[in-house]
Design an enzyme around this catalytic site. Structure first.
Site, PDB file in Angstrom:
ATOM      1  N   GLY C  12     -11.006 -10.356 -22.716  1.00  0.00           N
ATOM      2  CA  GLY C  12     -10.998  -9.162 -21.860  1.00  0.00           C
ATOM      3  C   GLY C  12     -12.026  -8.147 -22.326  1.00  0.00           C
ATOM      4  CG  MET C  14      -9.190  -3.164 -25.725  1.00  0.00           C
ATOM      5  SD  MET C  14      -9.829  -1.487 -25.709  1.00  0.00           S
ATOM      6  CE  MET C  14      -8.585  -0.709 -24.671  1.00  0.00           C
ATOM      7  N   GLY C  99      -1.386  -3.396 -28.761  1.00  0.00           N
ATOM      8  CA  GLY C  99      -1.835  -2.291 -27.912  1.00  0.00           C
ATOM      9  C   GLY C  99      -1.259  -2.402 -26.530  1.00  0.00           C
ATOM     10  CG  HIS C 155      -7.623  10.066 -15.222  1.00  0.00           C
ATOM     11  ND1 HIS C 155      -6.638  10.962 -15.621  1.00  0.00           N
ATOM     12  CD2 HIS C 155      -7.805   9.212 -16.269  1.00  0.00           C
ATOM     13  CE1 HIS C 155      -6.231  10.623 -16.842  1.00  0.00           C
ATOM     14  NE2 HIS C 155      -6.915   9.575 -17.265  1.00  0.00           N
ATOM     15  CE  LYS C 159      -4.340   7.678 -14.328  1.00  0.00           C
ATOM     16  NZ  LYS C 159      -4.324   6.400 -15.050  1.00  0.00           N
TER      17      LYS C 159
END
EC number: 1.17.1.8
Lengths: 266, 266, 266, 266
Positions: C12, C14, C99, C155, C159
């Site tokens: 991914g 991240m 996480g 944001h 979102k």
């Protein structure tokens, strides 16, 4: 009618974004790329290829025009190439849209005169971000009334120069509308040297550099009992695209060359 | 030449500040106070006195004018008194400088017509803070290009109304230059009701109320990859004085009545 | 000594950043990837390959451990996979660094008890950004003294959810240290519905959504005559890497499982 | 039980605010004023009077104590008077609450030793604003993790000194937790001298001075991909009152003297 656009610098990061933005615009088309190499190649999805697929690349404006004169030359290359490209474009009757801050006053004048004589529209803009340009314009408008000004500019710590070009330009635009004068307390004492920042005709300019930051500027204008702050945050180079599209649409209509995006914003 | 000014509302907090500011201006003089009481008294250093010392107080504009017609009537009283005061001033050829947001459209029109017919300069301004007026003006100018807008207004927690009058006025000024449209994600979900603020033609307005705060407003305008923020902080009512002085100087020159300080700022 | 790390979710965005960050750390090494597919493949410079070159991929923790037990399992997958991965890791004596914000209280308790019994260090962190975690921690510390609080979170307009998970978590952390109470004027009037934001025990939460924005949060705490503002700007997912490295170094030393990065920051 | 408080400096602006705040506190009473003049007079609603009405004024601590020993001496006078007042108070068993930044290290040590020996609680605080103290404390806590720091302090243009005392103190607190290092680009070029601000162990400090501003400070801490900002706005000296009340309540319980309000905040 579709506006046809040739792009110099199409392989760069800004150029790649511009190819996408212009291709997505309803009334525009990228018809050619002007480059210093890759003659007879094509630019396809950001990759250079020999296959006759995508945007044809030319290494001279003559050969480019020979295959079809575009309405616009969008030039996103460095200051060294820009002057000659623009000069040539004007000679050939192509309207230039130029993104650089590197031209001299003399060069800008030469190009402006050429454009005026031939009645060809064009624009040279050091900054295509509409937000950044509005922020500078508003700062100068406000400084006529609120004449005590400090400029904070904040950038990532990979930036070598301080202050930023935008801060310098902002200070110069404010300089034109207010009289130079010493700001702060007349007997001000700087116990730590540099605390009060750089001085430009009394205005103070402060450069912040930190990891994490991108590109930000805040102009503070103080008056009796009040503060006006005009801030611009630039998060991504996509922010230049709306200004580029606006410039292309604008130069099609005009018959002279302007310097600075602010001159095509009302 | 000295501009002579009569003040209605001179005993109030704003009026007291105005007396000082006008008295300190090189080309202006406060020659009379118009009040609903204290006829034949004087206003001396902010105190009402019987001693013939300071600014003479009158309870009617007729008697005030009988002792000498002032150039300007500065009216800082409440909306109820303002219309009649202004009407009378215009009838008598006195130029009105009016600080109120309480007049109806109809009343403003009536006064504007009177002023136009008699070629008398005047101004009605809901807000005399130059910074606040510029902030609103810039927000509306920017919203033509950056059409997604959110307004944050922040005040002390003694304020009853939300949103503030300035936020409403700002939203209305922006409304005139941009088309209404839904902002945010089309499928936006508000898990906590009210999180996305008040909606005005798609613009969002957020009212913050905290002890400690004074009066602040920030307009955020977002575009692809960038953000423009225009913020005004009002720390003290002294911030209204430069706008009042500018208005007085301006109406002496003009031959009509304008609504809003923004119309005398270039 | 080198700390050996296996990563779940290494492919991914991240995960890719984590592979780079851990590989660059002087005392760490990525020894394996745990995935739901690509058994017997390798992860080489972000690409999956059959060549025995790079990080070996396993589809079960058993087979991964069979080839060499890592010190750490870093899990960056979705909530569905996380619980089982962590449970298994603890069973096998591998220290988990997790996480996610998606585990239930019950699940967290189960894992904590397992870790405590076996004296295995671990951490579950909804947010690995040190700045964001400090901002939340400071907000809660300050709210004990400055008890009137409003949260602004800002944001991009892609979102869907409002308020953000971080804003909800911040409000909950503040809730634990201050008594619920109505903020603002007792007779407050919302002329435009939603202007005062969402209400959580008296705290107000405002969600701003604009194109251009990334991820930002500002907590405002007001007191008599003063304002404390704690703001965090998240510009890039690289901001999570220092927290991940800190967590890996920390769990090697500890003998229990903690929830939240704030518990390993002093 | 009511805590009895004597105030030195009660006629000053801060003292006047303190008299009101303490009188309004449920568990406190102002019983005497210590002054360098006006012996045998009284302080009544902020005015000095001969009438035996209000707070009795004394020009020596001996005579003050002769009429009744207070629990607390709150000293808001200048650094010259403070040391002797505090020394005497400790000798007499009165708990000192001192608001000054002017004592030397040597003087603070002397007073601390006296207090420790006699087991008398006391506090010396350069700043009684809870928000300002928290902002400094958080900045130092955060600088352990986000070690690139710039401090912006903003004040009205009547302030002579730059940087502010609070900025200096903040920089010193951060100095204690992070290693000095050069920030910004290693080859940084300051085209306009002073742009990068004052340097303190690599930290940069920028002082903004504008009319309109009150007292504001913002500490920016940058990390990879993120920014943490801690800002304090001081709008009114009322902001010192909650800290003074907290200090009075705290020193009643303790048996030593602490320096800095941060040490009685958890």
């Amino acid at each position: 009618m579709t506006i046809t656009v040739a792009i110099a610098g199409a392989r760069g990061r800004m150029g790649t974004a511009a190819v996408t933005a212009i291709s997505n615009a309803a009334n525009m088309e990228v018809v050619a790329a002007l480059d210093y190499k890759y003659d007879n190649h094509y630019l396809h999805n950001g990759e250079v290829t020999m296959e006759p697929n995508g945007i044809p690349i030319y290494t001279s404006l003559e050969s480019l025009v020979a295959d079809g004169k575009p309405d616009i030359l969008l030039d996103l290359t460095d200051p060294n190439a820009v002057f000659n490209n623009t000069y040539q474009a004007l000679t050939m009757g192509i309207r230039p849209v130029i993104g650089t801050s590197g031209l001299t006053k003399q060069q800008i004048e030469t190009l402006s005169e050429m454009a005026a004589e031939s009645r060809i529209g064009g624009i040279i803009a050091p900054n295509f971000s509409i937000g950044a340009v509005l922020a500078m314009k508003f700062s100068a408008m406000a400084a006529r009334y609120l004449q005590d000004v400090e400029i904070l500019e904040m950038h990532h710590d990979k930036k070598v120069d301080a202050p930023s070009g935008t801060a310098v330009k902002t200070a110069q635009m404010i300089q034109e509308v207010r009289e130079a004068h010493k700001q702060g307390h007349p007997d001000e004492k700087e116990h730590w040297e540099g605390a009060r920042g750089a001085d430009f005709e009394g205005m103070k300019v402060h450069s912040i550099r930190l990891p994490g930051l991108l590109a930000h500027q805040e102009v503070l204008l103080g008056g009796e009992g009040e503060l006006l702050s005009i801030r611009h945050d630039s998060f991504d180079r996509k922010s230049f695209m709306p200004g580029i599209l606006m410039a292309i649409n604008n130069v099609i209509e005009r018959e002279n060359l302007v310097y600075g995006l602010e001159n095509i914003l009302d």
